[in-house]
Write an enzyme that holds these catalytic residues in place. Sequence first.
Site, PDB file in Angstrom:
ATOM      1  N   ASP A 338     -22.172  12.662  -5.720  1.00 43.72           N
ATOM      2  CA  ASP A 338     -21.000  13.524  -5.916  1.00 43.72           C
ATOM      3  C   ASP A 338     -21.224  14.490  -7.080  1.00 43.72           C
ATOM      4  OD1 ASP A 338     -21.054  11.489  -7.745  1.00 43.72           O
ATOM      5  OD2 ASP A 338     -18.901  11.076  -7.710  1.00 43.72           O
ATOM      6  N   GLU A 339     -22.354  15.209  -7.002  1.00 43.70           N
ATOM      7  CA  GLU A 339     -22.628  16.309  -7.937  1.00 43.70           C
ATOM      8  C   GLU A 339     -23.057  17.527  -7.123  1.00 43.70           C
ATOM      9  OE1 GLU A 339     -24.118  15.964 -12.031  1.00 43.70           O
ATOM     10  OE2 GLU A 339     -24.416  13.849 -11.599  1.00 43.70           O
ATOM     11  N   TRP A 401     -29.783  24.215 -21.664  1.00 48.07           N
ATOM     12  CA  TRP A 401     -28.988  24.426 -20.450  1.00 48.07           C
ATOM     13  C   TRP A 401     -28.526  25.895 -20.471  1.00 48.07           C
ATOM     14  CZ3 TRP A 401     -30.568  19.763 -21.421  1.00 48.07           C
ATOM     15  CH2 TRP A 401     -30.588  18.800 -20.415  1.00 48.07           C
ATOM     16  N   GLU A 628     -35.170  11.574 -10.278  1.00 49.26           N
ATOM     17  CA  GLU A 628     -34.447  11.965 -11.485  1.00 49.26           C
ATOM     18  C   GLU A 628     -35.045  11.308 -12.728  1.00 49.26           C
ATOM     19  OE1 GLU A 628     -30.304  10.924 -11.346  1.00 49.26           O
ATOM     20  OE2 GLU A 628     -29.818  12.370 -12.917  1.00 49.26           O
ATOM     21  N   HIS A 649     -34.378  15.045  -7.420  1.00 51.61           N
ATOM     22  CA  HIS A 649     -34.023  15.833  -8.595  1.00 51.61           C
ATOM     23  C   HIS A 649     -35.267  16.630  -8.959  1.00 51.61           C
ATOM     24  CE1 HIS A 649     -30.170  14.869 -10.410  1.00 51.61           C
ATOM     25  NE2 HIS A 649     -30.588  15.354 -11.562  1.00 51.61           N
TER      26      HIS A 649
HETATM   27  C1  BGC Z   1     -27.326  15.947 -13.711  1.00 52.17           C
HETATM   28  C2  BGC Z   1     -28.487  16.517 -14.488  1.00 52.17           C
HETATM   29  C3  BGC Z   1     -27.865  17.437 -15.475  1.00 52.17           C
HETATM   30  C4  BGC Z   1     -27.134  16.540 -16.427  1.00 52.17           C
HETATM   31  C5  BGC Z   1     -26.628  17.124 -17.681  1.00 52.17           C
HETATM   32  C6  BGC Z   1     -26.576  15.072 -14.669  1.00 52.17           C
HETATM   33  O1  BGC Z   1     -25.570  14.354 -14.113  1.00 52.17           O
HETATM   34  O2  BGC Z   1     -27.682  15.337 -12.552  1.00 52.17           O
HETATM   35  O3  BGC Z   1     -29.575  16.870 -13.819  1.00 52.17           O
HETATM   36  O4  BGC Z   1     -28.679  18.380 -16.058  1.00 52.17           O
HETATM   37  O5  BGC Z   1     -26.154  15.781 -15.778  1.00 52.17           O
HETATM   38  O6  BGC Z   1     -27.279  16.500 -18.649  1.00 52.17           O
END
Ligand code: BGC
Length: 751
Positions: A338-339, A401, A628, A649
């Site tokens: 759920d992202e 980021w 990931e 990921h």
């Molecule tokens: C994501 C990452 C993201 C991070 C922020 C996670 O839940 O899947 O890839 O960059 O949150 O730190």
Amino acid sequence: MRIKAKWITSPRDAGAAAVTFKKSFRPQKPVSRAVLYASAMGVYVPYINGQKVGRGVLAPGWTSYRHRVQYQTYDVTDAVQGKIELSFGVGQGWAVGYIGYADTNHFFADRTALWGYLDVTYADGTTERMITDESWDVYTSAIISSEIYHGETIDLTAPITLIGKAVERLVETSLIPQEGEWITEQERLAPVEIIHTPAGETVIDFGQNMTGYVEVRVKGERGGRIVLHHAEVLDHEGNFYTENYRAARNENVFVLSGGEDVFKPLYSFQGFRYVKLVEYPFDTVDPNCFRAVAVHSEMKRTGHFVCGNEKINQLYHNIIWGQKSNYLDVPTDCPQRDERLGWTGDTQVFCRTAAINYDVEKFFIKWLGDVALEQTREGAVYGIVPHCLGKGNRTRISAAWGDVACIAPWQMYLAYGNREELRKNLPMMKKWVDYLHSAGPEEFLWMDGVHYGDWLAMDGNPEEVRGATSNDLIASAFFAYSTELLVKAGEVLGEDMTYYRKLYDKVVEAFRIYFMKDGMPLEYYPLTGNEQNAKADPFRQGMTQTAIVLILHFGLCKEDERAALAEKLAEMIRANGNRMTTGFVGTPYLLHALSDNGYTDLAYTLLLQEKNPSWLYSVTHGATTMWEHWNSLKEDGTFWSKSMNSFNHYAYGAVFDWIFGVAVGIAPVAEAPAYKTVRIAPHPNKVLGFADASIDSRQGKIRVHWYYKGDTVYYEIEIPDGVTANLTLPSGYSETLAGGSYCFAEYGLEL
Ligand code: BGC
């Protein structure tokens, strides 16, 4: 003025169901051209006389809907030669359904809406336009529920009824012509195995973790139900495992009509390798009824690579599939739980590699447009674009980021040389650097921010998401790096960058004063204030692999300090059993920091390391995409966690930029971007046996192939006409090459 189409919606809230908008059109005279324009709040599919129009899926794609939504253009001349019924299916998609974690829905809009028009030009030169307005009929559809995260229910027995006439809807956004690539169905994968698990489940293995959906072709009794669940992995007992999807249900339900049915979701997609038949109305499972359809943005493949080491070849395969799976209109972190969000950090980490593998220029033009639109007045860039977190939540404004604002435009410029795009992005780059300049209590450092830090690094608590490297150090290092890229970009465009060049010098100076002593980072940095920071940055160390990597790669040290820093980095890696401890921040530059400073052999050792943490750990554990965590699947067969454990990921796939740019040795140069001038500097090593890579650049194919015969290494190099190649071989031999094919040999190198 021509009449404008209206945004229209169903007279009754359809909830999670998709509705169909319909209207007939009868041409008055012979038609010479007919063009359809369409968009939606939600996701739409256009049909003429029941036939789908165009090759796109999930149109209009995902943009920052609060600012803009794309519309698509379809040439429908052939279809509009007599009376037609034009219809649109519209489902919730990203705009209306759950997105931004499973507790947020209706972020952009609380109802689906449709917008479009049909422009007809008759043979006599006159024109007619049919627009979306209140004259359209709205019907229920067979899609009785659809969500991006949760999947879709298609009931072909559901009665289709007229809901009523469409009503006008106020949609406050700008319509723009399609800017990104089309999202399309790309590949169809047949099942490789039907598995009966110890828990008694029937599971189809498609052999490849991917993004898209399963298409099912069946003929069975009316009302029969097929319920599919999806998974990326099986657990260590071989049972179906979905806990890492968190709240995303990823459930597709198909109810049979009784005739020949072809099912696939229209407004949803899943990230999966395995599919469990939760309900299936037949006694036997015929693999021919199932195909996994890979869906992503329609990018042209440009990069190719193969070497003499099968595990590295598999790693490359996994990197490519990581990109296919996560470049679905927006560069996402992962495609399954759920992202599925446009995390800016993941994007900046991978974008250089992405631009080798595929032509991603258009893809990034669109997404960077949204980054610029969502940048705050002060210049802040948040962690996710398009922003879609509900309840007033925002992500952190985090170093590495937000720096996507400078890194991605620069990388796209290197790859494609598009000055106009760089010019368009320059204000965003400036604003980000101005933001960094004003962030925190120190003028030339970024202190006291709350960051994601060296996300998932192994040197904090390896069971935790936070690495040990000080957030202040990382943030200030990226302040310098982003400023440097801004200066480069401004200079390319002929702007006076004196102010930012001075700023850069000040930032580097301040960095050295605060974070370094005698050419080395300090062991530890005390907390300077912010209480929140104490949680987000519990370790605050300086003597970490990531810190040294940043100092070396961003040029934060003096030239005469490099050797000692690189030696220290090498020492730390060796002391850790030839393994890295770096996370999202340090890993992309790690091998560069080594090979740029005389440790290419150690870079190869890391590349070929198989013990956790390493790139090949996942490969040796059966991965078909990037994970990931270095050890998403642990040595003992258990999982890293239930809550944060994606098997798709792409971030760590950024290592391909080193394989391609350094090991094979093909890299663009800023002075003549888009490979008009190319740096060819191979770093062969017998451990790979041979390496052969090429890129279909805008100038044509550039290829380097090196291989060993005994102790002699041969280089075959192809340069397209019009390209200048600056060749440097490991012996130190250098030459400027024009277009043509070349072969070189070097003997007796200690490699
Ligand atoms: C994501 C990452 C993201 C991070 C922020 C996670 O839940 O899947 O890839 O960059 O949150 O730190």
